[in-house]
Design an enzyme around this catalytic site. Structure first.
Site, PDB file in Angstrom:
ATOM      1  N   ASN A 285       0.243  -6.006  98.222  1.00 33.35           N
ATOM      2  CA  ASN A 285       0.118  -4.548  98.327  1.00 33.35           C
ATOM      3  C   ASN A 285      -1.135  -4.042  99.028  1.00 33.35           C
ATOM      4  O   ASN A 285      -1.171  -2.895  99.448  1.00 33.35           O
ATOM      5  CB  ASN A 285       0.267  -3.901  96.938  1.00 33.35           C
TER       6      ASN A 285
ATOM      7  N   GLU B  84      -7.736 -10.811  89.037  1.00 32.84           N
ATOM      8  CA  GLU B  84      -7.428  -9.379  88.895  1.00 32.84           C
ATOM      9  C   GLU B  84      -5.915  -9.271  88.838  1.00 32.84           C
ATOM     10  O   GLU B  84      -5.233  -9.580  89.818  1.00 32.84           O
ATOM     11  CB  GLU B  84      -8.004  -8.576  90.070  1.00 32.84           C
TER      12      GLU B  84
ATOM     13  N   CYS C 162      -1.915  -1.778  91.361  1.00 30.91           N
ATOM     14  CA  CYS C 162      -2.271  -2.240  90.016  1.00 30.91           C
ATOM     15  C   CYS C 162      -2.822  -1.076  89.208  1.00 30.91           C
ATOM     16  O   CYS C 162      -2.616  -0.986  88.008  1.00 30.91           O
ATOM     17  CB  CYS C 162      -3.293  -3.364  90.095  1.00 30.91           C
TER      18      CYS C 162
HETATM   19  P1  NAP Z   1       2.198 -12.283  92.860  1.00 31.75           P
HETATM   20  O1  NAP Z   1       3.626 -12.494  92.989  1.00 31.75           O
HETATM   21  O2  NAP Z   1       1.502 -12.791  91.657  1.00 31.75           O
HETATM   22  O3  NAP Z   1       1.537 -12.925  94.180  1.00 31.75           O
HETATM   23  C1  NAP Z   1       0.171 -12.841  94.431  1.00 31.75           C
HETATM   24  C2  NAP Z   1      -0.251 -13.969  95.342  1.00 31.75           C
HETATM   25  O4  NAP Z   1      -0.115 -15.207  94.648  1.00 31.75           O
HETATM   26  C3  NAP Z   1       0.586 -14.115  96.606  1.00 31.75           C
HETATM   27  O5  NAP Z   1      -0.250 -14.521  97.649  1.00 31.75           O
HETATM   28  C4  NAP Z   1       1.551 -15.224  96.233  1.00 31.75           C
HETATM   29  O6  NAP Z   1       2.081 -15.903  97.348  1.00 31.75           O
HETATM   30  C5  NAP Z   1       0.628 -16.117  95.457  1.00 31.75           C
HETATM   31  N1  NAP Z   1       1.277 -17.102  94.590  1.00 31.75           N
HETATM   32  C6  NAP Z   1       2.522 -17.102  94.063  1.00 31.75           C
HETATM   33  N2  NAP Z   1       2.698 -18.201  93.289  1.00 31.75           N
HETATM   34  C7  NAP Z   1       1.534 -18.886  93.327  1.00 31.75           C
HETATM   35  C8  NAP Z   1       1.074 -20.099  92.736  1.00 31.75           C
HETATM   36  N3  NAP Z   1       1.820 -20.849  91.922  1.00 31.75           N
HETATM   37  N4  NAP Z   1      -0.177 -20.493  93.005  1.00 31.75           N
HETATM   38  C9  NAP Z   1      -0.980 -19.777  93.818  1.00 31.75           C
HETATM   39  N5  NAP Z   1      -0.604 -18.629  94.409  1.00 31.75           N
HETATM   40  C10 NAP Z   1       0.641 -18.192  94.155  1.00 31.75           C
HETATM   41  O7  NAP Z   1       1.819 -10.723  92.972  1.00 31.75           O
HETATM   42  P2  NAP Z   1       2.307  -9.648  94.038  1.00 31.75           P
HETATM   43  O8  NAP Z   1       3.746  -9.366  93.809  1.00 31.75           O
HETATM   44  O9  NAP Z   1       1.862 -10.051  95.406  1.00 31.75           O
HETATM   45  O10 NAP Z   1       1.434  -8.379  93.614  1.00 31.75           O
HETATM   46  C11 NAP Z   1       1.826  -7.504  92.597  1.00 31.75           C
HETATM   47  C12 NAP Z   1       1.097  -7.813  91.307  1.00 31.75           C
HETATM   48  O11 NAP Z   1      -0.280  -7.927  91.560  1.00 31.75           O
HETATM   49  C13 NAP Z   1       1.229  -6.697  90.277  1.00 31.75           C
HETATM   50  O12 NAP Z   1       1.358  -7.261  89.012  1.00 31.75           O
HETATM   51  C14 NAP Z   1      -0.108  -5.962  90.401  1.00 31.75           C
HETATM   52  O13 NAP Z   1      -0.469  -5.239  89.255  1.00 31.75           O
HETATM   53  C15 NAP Z   1      -1.018  -7.082  90.682  1.00 31.75           C
HETATM   54  N6  NAP Z   1      -2.211  -6.600  91.361  1.00 31.75           N
HETATM   55  C16 NAP Z   1      -3.357  -6.542  90.650  1.00 31.75           C
HETATM   56  C17 NAP Z   1      -4.498  -6.057  91.246  1.00 31.75           C
HETATM   57  C18 NAP Z   1      -5.799  -5.962  90.496  1.00 31.75           C
HETATM   58  O14 NAP Z   1      -6.821  -5.871  91.154  1.00 31.75           O
HETATM   59  N7  NAP Z   1      -5.820  -5.984  89.181  1.00 31.75           N
HETATM   60  C19 NAP Z   1      -4.464  -5.618  92.564  1.00 31.75           C
HETATM   61  C20 NAP Z   1      -3.251  -5.693  93.258  1.00 31.75           C
HETATM   62  C21 NAP Z   1      -2.133  -6.195  92.643  1.00 31.75           C
HETATM   63  P3  NAP Z   1       3.588 -15.585  97.844  1.00 31.75           P
HETATM   64  O15 NAP Z   1       3.567 -14.177  98.302  1.00 31.75           O
HETATM   65  O16 NAP Z   1       3.786 -16.565  98.919  1.00 31.75           O
HETATM   66  O17 NAP Z   1       4.480 -15.801  96.670  1.00 31.75           O
HETATM   67  O1  G3H Z   2      -3.158  -2.695  93.492  1.00 32.72           O
HETATM   68  C1  G3H Z   2      -4.279  -2.760  93.041  1.00 32.72           C
HETATM   69  C2  G3H Z   2      -5.424  -2.246  93.771  1.00 32.72           C
HETATM   70  O2  G3H Z   2      -6.591  -2.858  93.269  1.00 32.72           O
HETATM   71  C3  G3H Z   2      -5.470  -0.741  93.658  1.00 32.72           C
HETATM   72  O3  G3H Z   2      -6.466  -0.216  94.432  1.00 32.72           O
HETATM   73  O4  G3H Z   2      -6.809   1.921  93.197  1.00 32.72           O
HETATM   74  O5  G3H Z   2      -7.674   1.622  95.508  1.00 32.72           O
HETATM   75  O6  G3H Z   2      -5.221   1.843  95.088  1.00 32.72           O
HETATM   76  P1  G3H Z   2      -6.550   1.374  94.558  1.00 32.72           P
END
Ligand code: NAP
Ligand code: G3H
Length: 457
Positions: A137, A233, A267
């Site tokens: 994202n 995160e 997030c």
């Molecule tokens: P995701 O499915 O967990 O993927 C995140 C990253 O991890 C991608 O690069 C993914 O690669 C990789 N990945 C997947 N399986 C893995 C493994 N076994 N080992 C290492 N890496 C692996 O998350 P997303 O769908 O991209 O993002 C959405 C989620 O992220 C939401 O839950 C959101 O809340 C959270 N998020 C949190 C923050 C924060 O700062 N707290 C910020 C942004 C997003 P692939 O794409 O190749 O699968």
């Molecule tokens: O998706 C998670 C990001 O850390 C959110 O960043 O609050 O600047 O949109 P933002």
């Protein structure tokens, strides 16, 4: 072997990347380890020059990169542009902050008589090879927020972008290459996380894993890292709590933009509203009016709501909506899905037995939970497995601080929407929302380790 990258907007082919295997990963890590020796010995000022150059190149290419990003992750073009510009600032600030990170001198004489001749020189050193994994994202900003603090402090980086977001991530890396970054200092691994992720995470050459993404993958990495330091995160279920004396015009405006920008795929999106029953009708009316004005469509038009990252994600959101409706929630706007496009939905009368009260939808749906008292609002807010951020809307400063002090989250916003920036603020999740602290200075501290040298004088 190649992996095609398709646009979530219309399924068109945007490009392809190499599908990497274990041998590729081995080579990348070895190169990273070898270049670490040279990179860490450069002065911070020299490393900072590379960062500045990269930020200029990123700025020069912002239209092109924002265009790729919008096509690749279906982010409204204006938001993609904001993300790129924000990242230019992040790189510059990191380049400066790196030069302000010092060690310290501690004198034993402050402790006891027998230690009075001892002096500890406490240095900060890079951890080594950092594995940086970013989510779909924020393919530029959440990549740079790991890469740049790691590089400025002398680490080398192996960067694994999300599969949907990889083209944008590669564009970012190209800026550093064009800036003349020495070979091997920043490298990209392309391939699906589900296939190559575990091998990447458990490789013997890693010294630190910096991950942003979902809680299940974060937990998996946490287990695999064993004794290795990590920064996670993860997901969130940020609550906006609205008290009786709140400015409802402001609250409703912040809540709608906080909940629905980038179709709720943040997030820090507001993912539930906890409102005191007495003012709920009035607040909801104001929110509904604003939600009904949200524009839906193609990211290159002037819209807020765009297709979600894929159809699977949209179906997941739809199932949460169906569960809530079947248990008595009231839809205040039309429930509508067209493939991966979900129309913005406001759900009233959400109760604790509904999944949407607790689960992170990552889509444009906002549940409203009516509460009788402030105590009940705090209790439900803290019952969540997540602890990323929270908003409290009230004109009573004492109440605002009472909530701020008692909410179990990393950050509380008083009279504002939940949000990560600016990028020099500490950013962290507690409970299932993460481990460790991001934010430029804290990211640098996280990815450096202490070396103590003691001398008896
Ligand atoms: P995701 O499915 O967990 O993927 C995140 C990253 O991890 C991608 O690069 C993914 O690669 C990789 N990945 C997947 N399986 C893995 C493994 N076994 N080992 C290492 N890496 C692996 O998350 P997303 O769908 O991209 O993002 C959405 C989620 O992220 C939401 O839950 C959101 O809340 C959270 N998020 C949190 C923050 C924060 O700062 N707290 C910020 C942004 C997003 P692939 O794409 O190749 O699968
Ligand atoms: O998706 C998670 C990001 O850390 C959110 O960043 O609050 O600047 O949109 P933002």
């Amino acid at each position: 072997m190649e992996i095609d990258v398709l646009s979530p907007i219309d399924g068109s082919l945007l490009g392809s990347v190499k599908k990497m295997f274990k041998e590729d990963v081995d080579n990348i890590y070895v190169k990273s380890r070898n270049s670490f020796k040279l990179w860490k010995d450069l002065s911070t000022a020299k490393r900072s020059e590379y960062m500045y150059k990269a930020s200029e190149i990123l700025e020069k290419n912002k239209e092109k990169i924002a265009d790729i990003m919008s096509k690749e992750i279906s982010k409204p073009y204006k938001d993609s542009m904001i993300e790129v510009e924000r990242t230019v600032g992040l790189i510059k600030y990191s380049a400066e902050e790196g030069m302000r990170i010092f060690g310290e001198v501690i004198e034993g004489k402050n402790y006891d008589d027998s230690s009075k001749t001892k002096v500890a020189i406490v240095k900060r050193e890079p951890v080594g090879v950092v594995l940086a994994i970013s989510p779909f994202n924020y393919p530029i900003n959440l990549a740079a927020s790991k890469i740049v603090p790691a590089l400025i402090s002398g680490n080398t980086v192996v960067f694994k972008p999300a599969s949907q977001g990889v083209l944008s991530g590669i564009e970012l890396v190209k800026c550093f290459e064009e800036a003349g970054l020495p070979e091997g200092v920043l490298q990209v691994v392309t391939g699906k996380g589900s296939e190559i992720g575990d091998y990447l995470n458990t490789h013997k050459e890693i010294d630190f894993i910096n991950f942003t993404g979902s809680t299940p993958i974060g937990e998996r990495i946490g287990m695999q890292a064993k004794m290795k330091p990590i920064l996670l995160e993860l997901g969130g279920k940020d609550a906006a709590i609205v008290l009786e004396d709140a400015d409802l015009d402001k609250a409703s405006k912040d809540i709608v933009s906080g909940a629905f920008s980038y179709s709720g795929q943040r997030c820090t999106a507001i993912k539930r509203v906890l409102v005191i029953d007495k003012i709920a009708d009035e607040l909801i009316l104001k929110i509904k009016e604003k939600v009904s004005k949200l524009r839906v469509g193609n990211p290159f038009d002037d819209v807020e709501i765009t297709p979600l990252i894929d159809e699977k994600s949209a179906i997941f959101v739809e199932e949460l909506i169906n569960d809530a409706i079947s248990k008595g929630a009231i839809a205040l706007t039309e429930i509508k899905r067209e493939k991966n496009l979900i129309y913005p939905l406001l759900l009233d009368k959400v109760t604790e037995d509904m999944d949407i009260a607790w689960v992170e939808p990552f889509g444009p749906v906002l549940p409203i939970i009516r509460v009788k008292t402030e105590e009940e609002a705090l209790e439900i807010a803290n019952k969540s497995e997540y602890g990323l951020q929270s908003s409290i809307f009230t004109n009573n400063i004492d109440k605002a601080f009472k909530f701020a002090n008692n909410l179990e989250v990393g950050t509380v916003h008083i009279n504002n929407k939940t949000q990560r920036g600016p990028d020099n603020f500490p950013f962290l999740g507690i409970k299932n929302s993460g481990a460790g602290v991001q934010g430029i200075r804290h990211s640098i501290l996280s990815m450096t380790k202490i070396k103590t040298i003691v001398i008896d004088m």
